[in-house]
Write a protein that holds these residues in place. Structure first.
Motif, PDB file in Angstrom:
ATOM      1  N   LEU A 326       0.619  -1.064   0.084  1.00 18.81           N
ATOM      2  CA  LEU A 326       0.062  -0.004   0.117  1.00 18.81           C
ATOM      3  C   LEU A 326       0.783   1.208  -0.083  1.00 18.81           C
ATOM      4  O   LEU A 326       2.119   1.257   0.627  1.00 18.81           O
ATOM      5  N   PHE A 327       0.449   2.311  -0.811  1.00 19.07           N
ATOM      6  CA  PHE A 327       1.076   3.512  -0.744  1.00 19.07           C
ATOM      7  C   PHE A 327       1.028   4.270   0.603  1.00 19.07           C
ATOM      8  O   PHE A 327      -0.224   4.055   1.397  1.00 19.07           O
ATOM      9  N   GLY A 328       1.995   5.089   0.838  1.00 18.03           N
ATOM     10  CA  GLY A 328       1.794   6.258   1.982  1.00 18.03           C
ATOM     11  C   GLY A 328       1.823   5.780   3.286  1.00 18.03           C
ATOM     12  O   GLY A 328       1.265   6.105   4.218  1.00 18.03           O
ATOM     13  N   LYS A 329       2.726   4.804   3.614  1.00 16.36           N
ATOM     14  CA  LYS A 329       3.022   4.298   4.923  1.00 16.36           C
ATOM     15  C   LYS A 329       3.299   5.507   5.810  1.00 16.36           C
ATOM     16  O   LYS A 329       4.241   6.492   5.693  1.00 16.36           O
ATOM     17  N   GLY A 330       2.696   5.676   7.014  1.00 16.48           N
ATOM     18  CA  GLY A 330       2.707   6.690   7.901  1.00 16.48           C
ATOM     19  C   GLY A 330       1.976   7.957   7.819  1.00 16.48           C
ATOM     20  O   GLY A 330       1.916   9.000   8.453  1.00 16.48           O
ATOM     21  N   CYS A 331       1.199   7.769   6.784  1.00 15.63           N
ATOM     22  CA  CYS A 331       0.594   9.084   5.926  1.00 15.63           C
ATOM     23  C   CYS A 331      -1.077   8.992   6.606  1.00 15.63           C
ATOM     24  O   CYS A 331      -1.496   8.052   7.197  1.00 15.63           O
ATOM     25  N   GLN A 332      -1.508  10.170   6.666  1.00 15.03           N
ATOM     26  CA  GLN A 332      -3.043  10.419   6.949  1.00 15.03           C
ATOM     27  C   GLN A 332      -3.799   9.370   6.288  1.00 15.03           C
ATOM     28  O   GLN A 332      -3.746   9.044   4.907  1.00 15.03           O
ATOM     29  N   TYR A 333      -4.640   8.481   6.870  1.00 13.18           N
ATOM     30  CA  TYR A 333      -5.665   7.533   6.362  1.00 13.18           C
ATOM     31  C   TYR A 333      -4.875   6.174   6.148  1.00 13.18           C
ATOM     32  O   TYR A 333      -5.599   5.260   5.536  1.00 13.18           O
ATOM     33  N   TYR A 334      -3.373   6.069   6.112  1.00 11.59           N
ATOM     34  CA  TYR A 334      -2.581   4.761   5.981  1.00 11.59           C
ATOM     35  C   TYR A 334      -3.322   3.669   7.070  1.00 11.59           C
ATOM     36  O   TYR A 334      -3.589   3.880   8.345  1.00 11.59           O
ATOM     37  N   PRO A 335      -3.846   2.533   6.675  1.00  6.13           N
ATOM     38  CA  PRO A 335      -4.436   1.559   7.636  1.00  6.13           C
ATOM     39  C   PRO A 335      -3.182   0.584   7.953  1.00  6.13           C
ATOM     40  O   PRO A 335      -2.913  -0.479   7.852  1.00  6.13           O
ATOM     41  N   ALA A 336      -2.775   1.368   9.290  1.00  9.04           N
ATOM     42  CA  ALA A 336      -1.720   0.578   9.900  1.00  9.04           C
ATOM     43  C   ALA A 336      -1.835  -0.707  10.603  1.00  9.04           C
ATOM     44  O   ALA A 336      -1.102  -1.488  10.935  1.00  9.04           O
ATOM     45  N   SER A 416       7.455   6.100  -6.190  1.00  9.12           N
ATOM     46  CA  SER A 416       6.633   7.411  -6.133  1.00  9.12           C
ATOM     47  C   SER A 416       6.968   8.166  -5.140  1.00  9.12           C
ATOM     48  O   SER A 416       7.748   7.707  -3.755  1.00  9.12           O
ATOM     49  N   GLY A 417       6.639   9.331  -5.024  1.00  9.84           N
ATOM     50  CA  GLY A 417       7.131  10.510  -4.154  1.00  9.84           C
ATOM     51  C   GLY A 417       5.674  11.064  -3.295  1.00  9.84           C
ATOM     52  O   GLY A 417       4.910  10.382  -3.358  1.00  9.84           O
ATOM     53  N   ALA A 418       6.079  12.074  -2.662  1.00 10.87           N
ATOM     54  CA  ALA A 418       4.983  12.482  -1.624  1.00 10.87           C
ATOM     55  C   ALA A 418       3.681  13.068  -2.320  1.00 10.87           C
ATOM     56  O   ALA A 418       3.788  13.818  -3.370  1.00 10.87           O
ATOM     57  N   MET A 419       2.745  12.445  -1.713  1.00  8.69           N
ATOM     58  CA  MET A 419       1.306  13.120  -2.093  1.00  8.69           C
ATOM     59  C   MET A 419       0.392  12.435  -1.069  1.00  8.69           C
ATOM     60  O   MET A 419       0.685  11.446  -0.471  1.00  8.69           O
ATOM     61  N   PRO A 420      -0.733  12.894  -0.947  1.00  7.93           N
ATOM     62  CA  PRO A 420      -1.612  12.469   0.152  1.00  7.93           C
ATOM     63  C   PRO A 420      -2.008  11.097  -0.525  1.00  7.93           C
ATOM     64  O   PRO A 420      -2.151  10.878  -1.718  1.00  7.93           O
ATOM     65  N   ILE A 421      -2.670  10.278   0.426  1.00 11.32           N
ATOM     66  CA  ILE A 421      -3.305   8.643   0.037  1.00 11.32           C
ATOM     67  C   ILE A 421      -4.341   9.250  -1.172  1.00 11.32           C
ATOM     68  O   ILE A 421      -4.574   8.518  -1.940  1.00 11.32           O
ATOM     69  N   GLU A 422      -5.114  10.010  -0.524  1.00  9.54           N
ATOM     70  CA  GLU A 422      -6.478  10.494  -1.336  1.00  9.54           C
ATOM     71  C   GLU A 422      -6.159  10.731  -2.981  1.00  9.54           C
ATOM     72  O   GLU A 422      -6.400  10.333  -3.823  1.00  9.54           O
ATOM     73  N   SER A 423      -4.807  11.466  -3.119  1.00  8.98           N
ATOM     74  CA  SER A 423      -4.178  11.918  -4.211  1.00  8.98           C
ATOM     75  C   SER A 423      -3.774  10.685  -5.238  1.00  8.98           C
ATOM     76  O   SER A 423      -3.963  10.483  -6.355  1.00  8.98           O
ATOM     77  N   HIS A 424      -3.352   9.968  -4.246  1.00  6.22           N
ATOM     78  CA  HIS A 424      -2.800   8.565  -5.112  1.00  6.22           C
ATOM     79  C   HIS A 424      -3.981   7.763  -5.487  1.00  6.22           C
ATOM     80  O   HIS A 424      -3.870   7.409  -6.559  1.00  6.22           O
ATOM     81  N   LEU A 425      -5.000   7.548  -4.800  1.00 14.10           N
ATOM     82  CA  LEU A 425      -6.036   6.854  -5.144  1.00 14.10           C
ATOM     83  C   LEU A 425      -6.611   7.705  -6.305  1.00 14.10           C
ATOM     84  O   LEU A 425      -7.239   6.784  -7.313  1.00 14.10           O
ATOM     85  N   SER A 426      -6.965   9.017  -6.167  1.00 12.92           N
ATOM     86  CA  SER A 426      -7.607   9.545  -7.778  1.00 12.92           C
ATOM     87  C   SER A 426      -6.930   9.684  -8.579  1.00 12.92           C
ATOM     88  O   SER A 426      -7.368   9.504  -9.944  1.00 12.92           O
ATOM     89  N   GLN A 427      -5.614   9.841  -8.421  1.00 10.37           N
ATOM     90  CA  GLN A 427      -4.569   9.940  -9.920  1.00 10.37           C
ATOM     91  C   GLN A 427      -4.189   8.810 -10.342  1.00 10.37           C
ATOM     92  O   GLN A 427      -3.837   8.545 -11.392  1.00 10.37           O
ATOM     93  N   ARG A 428      -4.150   7.561  -9.500  1.00  9.25           N
ATOM     94  CA  ARG A 428      -3.539   6.324  -9.969  1.00  9.25           C
ATOM     95  C   ARG A 428      -4.394   5.184 -10.021  1.00  9.25           C
ATOM     96  O   ARG A 428      -4.110   4.005 -10.608  1.00  9.25           O
ATOM     97  N   LEU A 429      -5.565   5.168  -9.523  1.00 13.68           N
ATOM     98  CA  LEU A 429      -6.484   4.014  -9.159  1.00 13.68           C
ATOM     99  C   LEU A 429      -8.031   4.220  -9.682  1.00 13.68           C
ATOM    100  O   LEU A 429      -8.470   3.103  -9.309  1.00 13.68           O
ATOM    101  N   LEU A 430      -8.282   5.122 -10.179  1.00 10.94           N
ATOM    102  CA  LEU A 430      -9.682   5.340 -10.795  1.00 10.94           C
ATOM    103  C   LEU A 430      -9.804   4.975 -12.102  1.00 10.94           C
ATOM    104  O   LEU A 430      -8.668   5.009 -12.966  1.00 10.94           O
ATOM    105  N   SER A 431     -11.061   4.571 -12.623  1.00  9.63           N
ATOM    106  CA  SER A 431     -11.089   4.223 -14.055  1.00  9.63           C
ATOM    107  C   SER A 431     -10.785   5.250 -14.861  1.00  9.63           C
ATOM    108  O   SER A 431     -10.163   5.252 -16.139  1.00  9.63           O
ATOM    109  N   THR A 432     -10.908   6.545 -14.436  1.00  9.21           N
ATOM    110  CA  THR A 432     -10.492   7.845 -15.224  1.00  9.21           C
ATOM    111  C   THR A 432      -9.066   8.326 -15.015  1.00  9.21           C
ATOM    112  O   THR A 432      -8.984   9.389 -15.529  1.00  9.21           O
ATOM    113  N   SER A 433      -8.558   7.756 -14.017  1.00 13.94           N
ATOM    114  CA  SER A 433      -7.086   8.147 -13.766  1.00 13.94           C
ATOM    115  C   SER A 433      -6.109   8.226 -15.140  1.00 13.94           C
ATOM    116  O   SER A 433      -5.922   7.270 -15.557  1.00 13.94           O
TER     117      SER A 433
END
Length: 517
Positions: A326-336, A416-433
């Protein structure tokens, strides 16, 4: 003559050849002694910081920010409405506050009292001009994609200190847009950046592209004047040149060091090492829409093939920690709370047999475009062989690699570099990304994301993000095996370096907070 086993050779080669060129993500940690910054801040002096540069075509247009040195220059000269904290949550900067309507489609942003270097106040018109300039489809500004949710034609200035942003759809994480990389506020109408006027902590003095930017302190900065009288940002393409400049006294701060370099100078007293843990995501991407990875059992088998610690030790010279797909270890919303995945070759073989892929052969695309890529590919090839999988490593061009693997191939090295988890989801994992390298296109997953953005309650929204990430952890296309450290170094006389500041976050390259002993 004794020879190293091939696996050991790969580990050794990785340790010798690593260069951390990734942009940073989330994480903390440093090797600087706790007492090093204990002295009271002192006023005065010129600090010289050296970065990898972009050559004679460099510009001070903050909307063209791309390299780390560009970002350091831009944040010294300009301000954004918000920036990312160390956990990649947005924190206010020029924006004093933001507030959504009940539908999360209209956001009211109130500006703090701040001024440009020529004395003009920063106003709502400056903000709207800057965002409309960035969003111009005829230009190639990196932040344009981040501003896409805003209906800038409908957005307006309610008064000089208040902007009403109208959005195209509900967006609970709209503050992330305000903090987007490159989303700097410039004076209304500005197109000439040869002698830029910003609202940042330093004022422009002189600039030689590909060599040096000289700045002086802004005594009127809204957050307080810098401790330094002058800041000089230098460039040197080679890591050895940056280190030698630091050791020889021509620089006080060197950005982007190799782990081997850090180890060589650790504890010697000549330079101070700052090691930010868990900074850059490292992994592989599997195309989920084409064989063999269109079968979730094959993807899960590859998760179980990876010996993550061996990959970190070999490809990152041990300068990092293991990932959990999973992306974003230690970031807001990461499911630790998710259990850490470990190598299980027996279960991997069973999954492959069940998928009819018992003698699987795959091509792993990689490139020297990023540090550790080729080394990690070789190590994973050896690990896969133990599960009966034949991996052919294909080394591609540095110049076209990212374009090649976005839609081509089936299996590739990724970073990958720094971005919020939400941005990772929206930019890389949606059908329209537009940067969906795993080709993960699931309408119900898209719906979960849309539901999260329509959910005002933070706890309920967090639960939705966890559902999405659990699904990716179970069978997504990202095999995240590690997170690399980010390493910078300073002269012993430099104080105030933040110990919890991944690159491209608020406290990274905060030269206005540094002082010289």
């Amino acid at each position: 003559m004794n020879q190293l086993p091939r696996r050991q050779f790969l580990l050794t080669a990785g340790a010798a050849g690593l260069a951390l060129t990734a942009a940073a993500g989330c994480g903390t940690g440093s090797t600087r002694a706790p007492a090093a910054d204990a002295a009271s801040p002192r006023q005065g002096g010129r600090l010289r910081a050296v970065f990898a540069g972009g050559g004679s075509n460099e510009t001070l247009d903050p909307h063209l920010t791309n390299l780390f040195v560009d970002a350091a220059r831009a944040k010294a000269l300009f301000d954004k409405l918000a920036d990312y904290g160390s956990d990649l949550a947005a924190v206010p900067r020029l924006a004093e506050s933001w507030e959504p309507d009940a539908a999360l489609r209209t956001w009211t942003v109130r500006l703090r009292r701040a001024a440009f270097h020529d004395g003009r106040p920063v106003t709502a018109d400056d903000v709207l001009y800057s965002y409309r300039r960035i969003a111009d489809p005829k230009r190639a500004f990196r932040a344009r994609a981040s501003l896409e949710p805003i209906d800038l034609a409908a957005s307006r200035a309610l008064d000089p200190a208040t902007v009403e942003f109208r959005l195209k759809r509900p967006y609970a994480e709209f503050p992330n847009v305000l903090a987007a990389f490159g989303a700097y506020v410039v004076p209304d109408g500005t197109e000439d950046f040869t002698a830029p006027v910003g609202s940042g902590p330093f004022r422009f003095t002189s600039f030689t592209p590909g060599r040096s930017l000289l700045l002086t302190r802004n005594p009127d900065h809204w957050e307080g004047a810098p401790h330094l009288d002058e800041l000089e940002l230098l460039v040197a393409a080679e890591e050895s040149a940056r280190v030698n400049a630091l050791l020889g006294g021509q620089a006080d701060y060197a950005h982007e060091l190799h782990p081997a370099t850090a180890r060589a100078h650790q504890g010697e007293g000549k330079i101070e090492i700052v090691r930010l843990r868990n900074s850059a995501m490292q992994g592989f991407v599997m195309k989920t829409d084409r064989p063999p990875f269109d079968d979730e059992r094959v993807r899960r088998a590859f998760f179980l093939i990876a010996d993550r610690q061996e990959l970190v030790d070999g490809a990152l010279s041990g300068a990092g920690e293991i990932g959990n797909d999973l992306f974003g270890k230690g970031c807001q919303y990461y499911p630790a709370g998710l259990p850490q995945r470990a190598q299980d070759l027996e279960q991997a073989r069973a999954l492959l047999r069940a998928a009819g892929a018992g003698n699987l052969r795959v091509t792993l695309d990689t490139s020297p475009v990023a540090a550790g890529f080729v080394e990690a590919a070789g190590i994973f090839k050896e690990q896969a062989a133990e599960a009966g999988v034949t991996v052919e490593v294909k080394v591609g061009s540095k110049d076209t690699y990212w374009k090649d693997v976005l839609d081509g191939g089936t299996f590739a090295s990724y970073r990958s570099g720094a971005m919020p988890i939400e941005s990772h989801l929206s930019q890389r994992l949606l059908s329209t990304s537009t940067t969906n390298a795993t080709h993960w296109r699931r309408p119900d997953f898209d719906e979960l994301y849309a539901q999260a953005q329509s959910t005002a309650d933070p706890a309920a929204r967090t639960a939705l993000y966890e559902r999405m990430q659990r699904r990716l952890h179970d069978g997504g296309g990202f095999l995240v095996w590690g997170f690399a450290d980010w390493i910078v170094a300073t002269a012993p006389r430099v104080h105030g370096v933040a110990q919890d500041a991944p690159a491209n976050t608020l406290d990274w390259a905060r030269f206005d907070r540094l002082w010289l002993a």
